[in-house]
Design an enzyme around this catalytic site. Structure first.
Site, PDB file in Angstrom:
ATOM      1  N   VAL A  43       0.850  -1.197   0.000  1.00  0.00           N
ATOM      2  CA  VAL A  43       0.000   0.000   0.000  1.00  0.00           C
ATOM      3  C   VAL A  43       0.887   1.250   0.000  1.00  0.00           C
ATOM      4  CG1 VAL A  43      -1.713   1.325   1.312  1.00  0.00           C
ATOM      5  CG2 VAL A  43      -1.916  -1.168   1.129  1.00  0.00           C
ATOM      6  N   HIS A  89     -20.348 -41.012  15.193  1.00  0.00           N
ATOM      7  CA  HIS A  89     -20.878 -40.848  13.842  1.00  0.00           C
ATOM      8  C   HIS A  89     -22.322 -40.366  13.901  1.00  0.00           C
ATOM      9  CE1 HIS A  89     -21.509 -41.588   9.590  1.00  0.00           C
ATOM     10  NE2 HIS A  89     -22.620 -42.245   9.899  1.00  0.00           N
TER      11      HIS A  89
END
Ligand SMILES: Cc1cc2nc3c(=O)[nH]c(=O)nc-3n(C[C@H](O)[C@H](O)[C@H](O)COP(=O)(O)OP(=O)(O)OC[C@H]3O[C@@H](n4cnc5c(N)ncnc54)[C@H](O)[C@@H]3O)c2cc1C
Length: 490
Positions: free
Chosen positions: A261, A469
């Site tokens: 910048v 699961h």
């Protein structure tokens, strides 16, 4: 906990008593490092004072950091889900509208609730909270340290303690000497913008920059991310940066890396940022607002360090294992410390370690490689331990396993398929050296990895550790197995 005028009077009334008291420990700064240290010190039976110059307890984390950003990120996540409501079989939300005032109100209520909670915890643990700005005055005299205290009204007094913990935190760095205002913002102003900006340029793609990019992109802002280094989230494993770049691009964020910048200028309607791109060519872009997120500077300029033997390394305080500085009886914790990432949980644990040492109890020091780093953008990032490149740089022979969330059934259920779990393990013994997660709930999943590494877990052990699961944590199991080329679901 904002001080009420009654509390101010009560404090004034106890000033003379304060001058007589010798605390076991006086802590300067009530952010997560300081307040956690104070609570544990109280639990350990120490006589503790907590000195805070702001009119509330909690520091950056509670007021303008972790908590408000995560509140906004949760709103953003809900909002993103609503965009796909019809897909989830929920009709009738097409006319949805974002009530930004209500979003802000919820965020403020969360912060206020936890600020009150801190006040309660201080009382519960018999912590003497002292309002004022604390400065060190030098080394101890006859084993007693003195903190010079300046009250909000300028009144001077002293706090005496056998030990001092410096926990003064950090401030957002700025660039080109620009002071934050309504167009060039730091995290503080960004958190309370009156409306969602139409366009935003974010300078800096560390955790703060990518989190705000993620929040405002979800709310429809045109976001441009500008990073000086060649990749975003430069401290993460390279594959994490790559995946986040891919997803952010997919989300419509304009990504610019290797970009220096050069200029920030106010325009009639906003701000213009000029940078030199990775190809050496100048780029100009205008936006309604600019967020400067280029790092945080330790707050140690005006705390009397020069009167002590405390050693400083590039602005950060050098400490030993339990936070001891080079000045006997003075400790430093949190964002001001050299060599540790600036994270709330690092400061908090360092505070616990310091007061445990002060109380003469056994402790375990904070280990750099056991620190989880979490970034709560979408997709989230959670990582701990060595990256693949770091392990190789150290000459370690490693095996790597990677499992994509695309193969995890719970990820399908929650509608979040991007990302993966990557495991870096020692090639010979299978010890887990690093875990790098990008994807749904990565910031929660990383807790397992930290526990596993703390216990020096190996691939052989974890491949046989049952994960429920269907859960996202099964992606961890599959990733451990992937190190041996044996993932079930990929
Ligand atoms: C936008 C943003 C988001 C973040 N999100 C996360 C996150 O999700 N997770 C995470 O782990 N970290 C996050 N962080 C980082 C985290 O906020 C800091 O690591 C943490 O607040 C540091 O704690 P600290 O106690 O060292 O200092 P601070 O929180 O900065 O607190 C220091 C306190 O000391 C007081 N003080 C300073 N000087 C004096 C003095 N001389 N006398 C008396 N009082 C003084 C200050 O007023 C302040 O209250 C975030 C930071 C930002 C900016």
């Amino acid at each position: 906990m904002a001080w009420s005028s009654r509390e101010h009077q009560e404090r004034a009334g106890t000033e003379s008593a304060l001058a007589e008291t010798i605390f076991d420990v006086a802590i300067i700064g009530s952010g997560p490092a300081g307040y956690t240290a104070a609570i544990r010190a109280g639990q350990l039976g120490l006589k503790v004072a907590l000195i805070e110059s702001a009119n509330v307890l909690g520091g950056t984390c509670l007021h303008v950091g972790c908590i408000p950003t995560k509140a906004l990120l949760f709103n953003a996540e809900l909002w993103d889900h609503l965009k796909h409501a019809a897909e989830y079989g929920i009709d009738g939300v097409d006319g949805r509208a974002l009530n930004w005032d209500a979003v802000q109100k919820r965020k403020t209520e969360i912060v206020d609730k936890h600020t009150k909670g801190l006040g309660f915890l201080m009382k519960k643990n018999k912590v003497t909270v002292i309002s004022g700005y604390g400065r060190l005055t030098g080394g101890a005299k006859n084993g007693i340290h003195t903190v010079a205290l300046t009250g909000a009204d300028g009144a001077k007094s002293e706090v005496k303690a056998k030990n001092i913990i410096l926990a003064t935190g950090s401030d957002a760095k700025t660039i080109f000497g620009l002071k934050p205002d309504d167009r060039v913002l730091t995290n503080i102003e960004m958190l309370s913008v009156p409306q969602v900006p139409k366009s935003l340029i974010v300078i800096g793609a560390g955790a703060v920059g990518v989190e705000f990019s993620s929040i405002f992109r979800s709310f429809g802002t045109e976001v441009t991310l500008v990073e000086f280094l060649p990749r975003i989230m430069p401290l993460e494993d390279e594959e994490i940066s790559k995946e986040l770049t891919r997803v952010f691009k997919k989300r419509g964020i304009d990504m610019n890396t290797g970009a220096k910048v050069d200029k920030i200028e106010k325009t009639e309607n906003g701000v213009k940022v000029t940078w030199t791109g990775a190809n050496g060519k100048p780029v100009e872009k205008e936006a309604e607002k600019v967020l400067v997120a280029v790092g945080r500077a330790p707050r140690i300029a005006d705390v009397g360090i020069e009167k002590t033997r405390i050693e400083v390394d590039r602005g950060f305080v050098k400490v030993h294992e339990a936070g001891e500085t080079a000045e006997a009886g003075i400790y430093a914790i949190g964002d001001i410390v050299a060599g540790f990432p600036q994270l709330a949980h690092v400061g908090a644990m360092s505070g616990i370690v310091a007061v445990t040492k002060i109380a003469g109890r056994p402790y375990r020091g904070v280990k750099r490689e056991r620190i989880p780093a979490c970034t709560y953008c979408d997709p989230q990032i959670g990582s701990a331990g060595l990256t693949e490149a770091q392990a190789k740089e150290r000459g370690l022979e490693v095996k790597v396993g990677k499992f994509p969330f695309a193969g995890n059934s719970k990820a399908s259920i929650v509608g979040s398929h991007d990302g993966f779990v990557k495991i870096v393990a020692d090639a010979k013994y299978g010890e887990i050296l690093g875990v790098h997660i990008i994807g749904p709930q990565a910031t929660e999943l990383i807790a397992e990895a930290v526990a596993v590494m703390e216990l020096e877990g190996t691939i052989d052990e974890l491949m046989f550790t049952i994960h429920a699961h269907p859960t996202l944590s099964e992606a961890m199991l599959d990733a451990y197995a992937a190190v041996e080329g044996k993932a079930i679901n990929a």
